[in-house]
Design a protein around this motif. Structure first.
Motif, PDB file in Angstrom:
ATOM      1  N   VAL A   1       5.849 -19.112  -8.976  1.00  0.00           N
ATOM      2  CA  VAL A   1       5.044 -18.161  -9.757  1.00  0.00           C
ATOM      3  C   VAL A   1       4.600 -17.015  -8.858  1.00  0.00           C
ATOM      4  N   ASP A   2       4.673 -15.794  -9.374  1.00  0.00           N
ATOM      5  CA  ASP A   2       4.091 -14.648  -8.689  1.00  0.00           C
ATOM      6  C   ASP A   2       3.021 -14.050  -9.593  1.00  0.00           C
ATOM      7  N   ILE A   3       1.828 -13.921  -9.029  1.00  0.00           N
ATOM      8  CA  ILE A   3       0.724 -13.277  -9.736  1.00  0.00           C
ATOM      9  C   ILE A   3       0.544 -11.913  -9.089  1.00  0.00           C
ATOM     10  N   ILE A   4       0.672 -10.852  -9.891  1.00  0.00           N
ATOM     11  CA  ILE A   4       0.492  -9.508  -9.307  1.00  0.00           C
ATOM     12  C   ILE A   4      -0.675  -8.790  -9.967  1.00  0.00           C
ATOM     13  N   PHE A   5      -1.586  -8.324  -9.123  1.00  0.00           N
ATOM     14  CA  PHE A   5      -2.658  -7.439  -9.577  1.00  0.00           C
ATOM     15  C   PHE A   5      -2.209  -6.015  -9.259  1.00  0.00           C
ATOM     16  N   PHE A   6      -1.824  -5.281 -10.308  1.00  0.00           N
ATOM     17  CA  PHE A   6      -1.343  -3.912 -10.111  1.00  0.00           C
ATOM     18  C   PHE A   6      -2.514  -2.940 -10.037  1.00  0.00           C
ATOM     19  N   ASP A   7      -2.334  -1.950  -9.185  1.00  0.00           N
ATOM     20  CA  ASP A   7      -3.344  -0.914  -9.006  1.00  0.00           C
ATOM     21  C   ASP A   7      -2.960   0.333  -9.807  1.00  0.00           C
ATOM     22  N   LEU A   8      -3.909   1.230  -9.947  1.00  0.00           N
ATOM     23  CA  LEU A   8      -3.691   2.578 -10.499  1.00  0.00           C
ATOM     24  C   LEU A   8      -2.938   2.596 -11.837  1.00  0.00           C
ATOM     25  N   GLU A   9      -3.314   1.676 -12.698  1.00  0.00           N
ATOM     26  CA  GLU A   9      -2.741   1.679 -14.053  1.00  0.00           C
ATOM     27  C   GLU A   9      -3.416   2.734 -14.919  1.00  0.00           C
ATOM     28  N   ASP A  10      -4.738   2.924 -14.662  1.00  0.00           N
ATOM     29  CA  ASP A  10      -5.594   3.517 -15.699  1.00  0.00           C
ATOM     30  C   ASP A  10      -6.089   4.936 -15.407  1.00  0.00           C
ATOM     31  N   TRP A  11      -5.291   5.704 -14.624  1.00  0.00           N
ATOM     32  CA  TRP A  11      -5.689   7.085 -14.325  1.00  0.00           C
ATOM     33  C   TRP A  11      -4.833   8.053 -15.147  1.00  0.00           C
ATOM     34  N   GLY A  12      -4.392   7.610 -16.307  1.00  0.00           N
ATOM     35  CA  GLY A  12      -3.574   8.478 -17.160  1.00  0.00           C
ATOM     36  C   GLY A  12      -4.376   9.652 -17.705  1.00  0.00           C
ATOM     37  N   GLN A  13      -3.662  10.627 -18.179  1.00  0.00           N
ATOM     38  CA  GLN A  13      -4.207  11.852 -18.787  1.00  0.00           C
ATOM     39  C   GLN A  13      -5.486  11.615 -19.593  1.00  0.00           C
ATOM     40  N   PRO A  14      -6.599  12.269 -19.196  1.00  0.00           N
ATOM     41  CA  PRO A  14      -7.831  12.109 -19.983  1.00  0.00           C
ATOM     42  C   PRO A  14      -7.738  12.815 -21.328  1.00  0.00           C
ATOM     43  N   SER A  15      -8.366  12.250 -22.343  1.00  0.00           N
ATOM     44  CA  SER A  15      -8.271  12.864 -23.676  1.00  0.00           C
ATOM     45  C   SER A  15      -9.142  14.110 -23.780  1.00  0.00           C
ATOM     46  N   PHE A  16     -10.092  14.318 -22.834  1.00  0.00           N
ATOM     47  CA  PHE A  16     -10.921  15.532 -22.889  1.00  0.00           C
ATOM     48  C   PHE A  16     -10.257  16.730 -22.223  1.00  0.00           C
TER      49      PHE A  16
ATOM     50  N   ARG B   1       0.837  -1.200   0.000  1.00  0.00           N
ATOM     51  CA  ARG B   1       0.000   0.000   0.000  1.00  0.00           C
ATOM     52  C   ARG B   1       0.866   1.242   0.000  1.00  0.00           C
ATOM     53  N   ALA B   2       0.453   2.232  -0.779  1.00  0.00           N
ATOM     54  CA  ALA B   2       1.191   3.496  -0.858  1.00  0.00           C
ATOM     55  C   ALA B   2       0.209   4.600  -1.239  1.00  0.00           C
ATOM     56  N   GLN B   3       0.691   5.824  -1.188  1.00  0.00           N
ATOM     57  CA  GLN B   3      -0.117   6.980  -1.588  1.00  0.00           C
ATOM     58  C   GLN B   3       0.660   7.749  -2.636  1.00  0.00           C
ATOM     59  N   VAL B   4      -0.048   8.228  -3.655  1.00  0.00           N
ATOM     60  CA  VAL B   4       0.603   9.168  -4.577  1.00  0.00           C
ATOM     61  C   VAL B   4      -0.287  10.401  -4.715  1.00  0.00           C
ATOM     62  N   THR B   5       0.349  11.549  -4.925  1.00  0.00           N
ATOM     63  CA  THR B   5      -0.424  12.754  -5.206  1.00  0.00           C
ATOM     64  C   THR B   5      -0.497  12.901  -6.716  1.00  0.00           C
ATOM     65  N   HIS B   6      -1.720  12.881  -7.218  1.00  0.00           N
ATOM     66  CA  HIS B   6      -1.934  12.828  -8.650  1.00  0.00           C
ATOM     67  C   HIS B   6      -1.882  14.216  -9.290  1.00  0.00           C
ATOM     68  N   TYR B   7      -1.928  14.270 -10.610  1.00  0.00           N
ATOM     69  CA  TYR B   7      -1.807  15.556 -11.328  1.00  0.00           C
ATOM     70  C   TYR B   7      -2.889  16.557 -10.961  1.00  0.00           C
ATOM     71  N   ASP B   8      -4.061  16.028 -10.570  1.00  0.00           N
ATOM     72  CA  ASP B   8      -5.143  16.943 -10.203  1.00  0.00           C
ATOM     73  C   ASP B   8      -5.116  17.294  -8.712  1.00  0.00           C
TER      74      ASP B   8
ATOM     75  N   ASP C   1       3.829  11.576 -16.647  1.00  0.00           N
ATOM     76  CA  ASP C   1       3.110  10.429 -17.176  1.00  0.00           C
ATOM     77  C   ASP C   1       2.436   9.743 -15.990  1.00  0.00           C
ATOM     78  N   TRP C   2       1.126   9.593 -16.059  1.00  0.00           N
ATOM     79  CA  TRP C   2       0.384   9.088 -14.906  1.00  0.00           C
ATOM     80  C   TRP C   2      -0.214   7.710 -15.131  1.00  0.00           C
ATOM     81  N   TRP C   3       0.173   7.055 -16.209  1.00  0.00           N
ATOM     82  CA  TRP C   3      -0.237   5.667 -16.399  1.00  0.00           C
ATOM     83  C   TRP C   3       0.640   4.764 -15.513  1.00  0.00           C
TER      84      TRP C   3
END
Ligand code: AHN
Ligand code: ZN
Length: 334
Positions: free
Chosen positions: A174-189, A92-99, A197-199
């Motif tokens: 075997v290591d199975i990793i479910f990564f979080d926060l992949e999909d909060w990259g720059q919105p196209s709108f 678990r970690a915290q990041v401060t996002h672009y917004d 880069d926020w992906w």
């Protein structure tokens, strides 16, 4: 006389042919038709089981980091991995996002035979995108996506693989990793271009600070958007750059198993995805199995980052093609 002669000639010819055939097959068994059929080494991947794991994730609602649906789904995933006999670690970690938002990261890791040196890494992202920015209606663009294909499909396939690993243990770890926060990259709108880069925030965090010091795996496989009907897994650019021999192995295994239609022998574009930090930090030479299209504006399926990315997209045949191919790779590992 004449008729008998022809008849005995026929007998002699037939006997001769039979002899030749049986002699050929006993002398060179490798050339016989039976030996040319590929004999799979893996247990059967149950597509319906994977389908239910996709459905269960989607039923939580959009898994947007910071929401209660996200947290509840994370608990479900960790519980599933535990029930399938994996040793589960969470980051678990915290990041401060672009917004300016503080966003949580929760990477969920399930390890089989954690003591073993030789390891294979399998991964997918489990978060879903907070906005459907590929919708044309500005109101709809603000809504979060269900992410049945984009996120849940890869996780669903990996959960079914985890279930199989418990039933029939492997020689390798075997290591199975479910990564979080992949999909909060720059919105196209967004009017303004955000800096940085926020992906792939979850995988970047793990690649820099893996759950095990100096973590290395023989190879890695990322599953991203592996659920929709008629998916085409073109050979993704970074995969060819960082792990060309794995691309070759996976695509040829898919073809041997009869899933060639899903794995065209064609190169696709370069996709910023979770395998990039894993490759850059040299954790494992990793490939991305991802549905890429030549005939859409975005290069992905038409439902990509829209509100249409729901269960209607999910096709058991696609889950099966990917899941069985990856299983076969694992069970032919020496
Ligand atoms: C880019 O569009 C640059 N990367 C997309 C990676 C992704 C998003 N995979 C699923 N959702
Ligand atoms: Zn996405």
């Amino acid at each position: 006389m004449k008729r008998v002669g022809i008849f005995s000639m026929f007998i002699a010819l037939t006997a001769g042919m039979l002899l030749t055939v049986s002699c050929n097959s006993c002398q060179s068994g490798k050339k016989s038709v039976v030996a040319e059929v590929y004999q799979p080494q893996s247990p059967a991947f149950i597509a319906d089981s994977a389908y239910r794991y996709v459905e269960a994730q989607v039923a939580f609602g959009p898994r947007v980091p910071g929401t209660s649906a996200h947290e509840a789904c994370g608990d479900y995933l960790a519980g599933k991995l535990t029930s399938f006999g994996a040793v589960v670690t969470e980051q678990r970690a915290q990041v401060t996002h672009y917004d300016g938002k503080d966003l949580p990261i929760r990477n969920i890791i399930g390890s089989y035979a954690p003591e073993k040196e030789k390891r294979v890494l399998l991964f997918a992202h489990w978060d879903s995108r907070p906005f459907a920015d590929e919708e044309s209606d500005p109101m709809r663009q603000q809504q979060p996506i269900a992410g049945a294909d984009d996120g849940a499909s890869g996780v669903g396939v990996l959960l079914e693989i985890a279930r199989q690993l418990q039933q029939q243990p492997l020689e390798v770890g075997v290591d199975i990793i479910f990564f979080d926060l992949e999909d909060w990259g720059q919105p196209s709108f967004g009017q303004q271009q955000v800096t940085g880069d926020w992906w792939c925030m979850g995988s970047r965090y793990w690649a820099e600070q893996p759950h095990v010091e100096d973590y290395r795996a023989e190879y890695g496989i990322l599953l991203d958007m592996v659920g929709s009907a008629g998916a085409s897994f073109l050979k993704e650019g970074y995969s060819l750059q960082y792990a060309p021999s794995m691309v070759e192995r996976v695509w040829s295994t898919a073809h041997k198993m009869g899933y060639g239609n899903f794995f065209p022998l064609q190169q696709g574009g370069y996709i910023t995805d979770d395998h990039v930090p894993v490759n850059e930090m040299k954790r494992a030479p990793s490939i991305n199995i991802i549905n890429l299209k030549r005939d859409t504006r975005t290069g992905f399926g038409p439902h990509w980052h829209t509100l249409n990315d729901d269960m209607r997209n999910i096709d058991r045949n696609t889950l099966k093609a990917v899941g069985q191919t990856v299983l076969e790779l694992l069970y032919t590992e020496k």
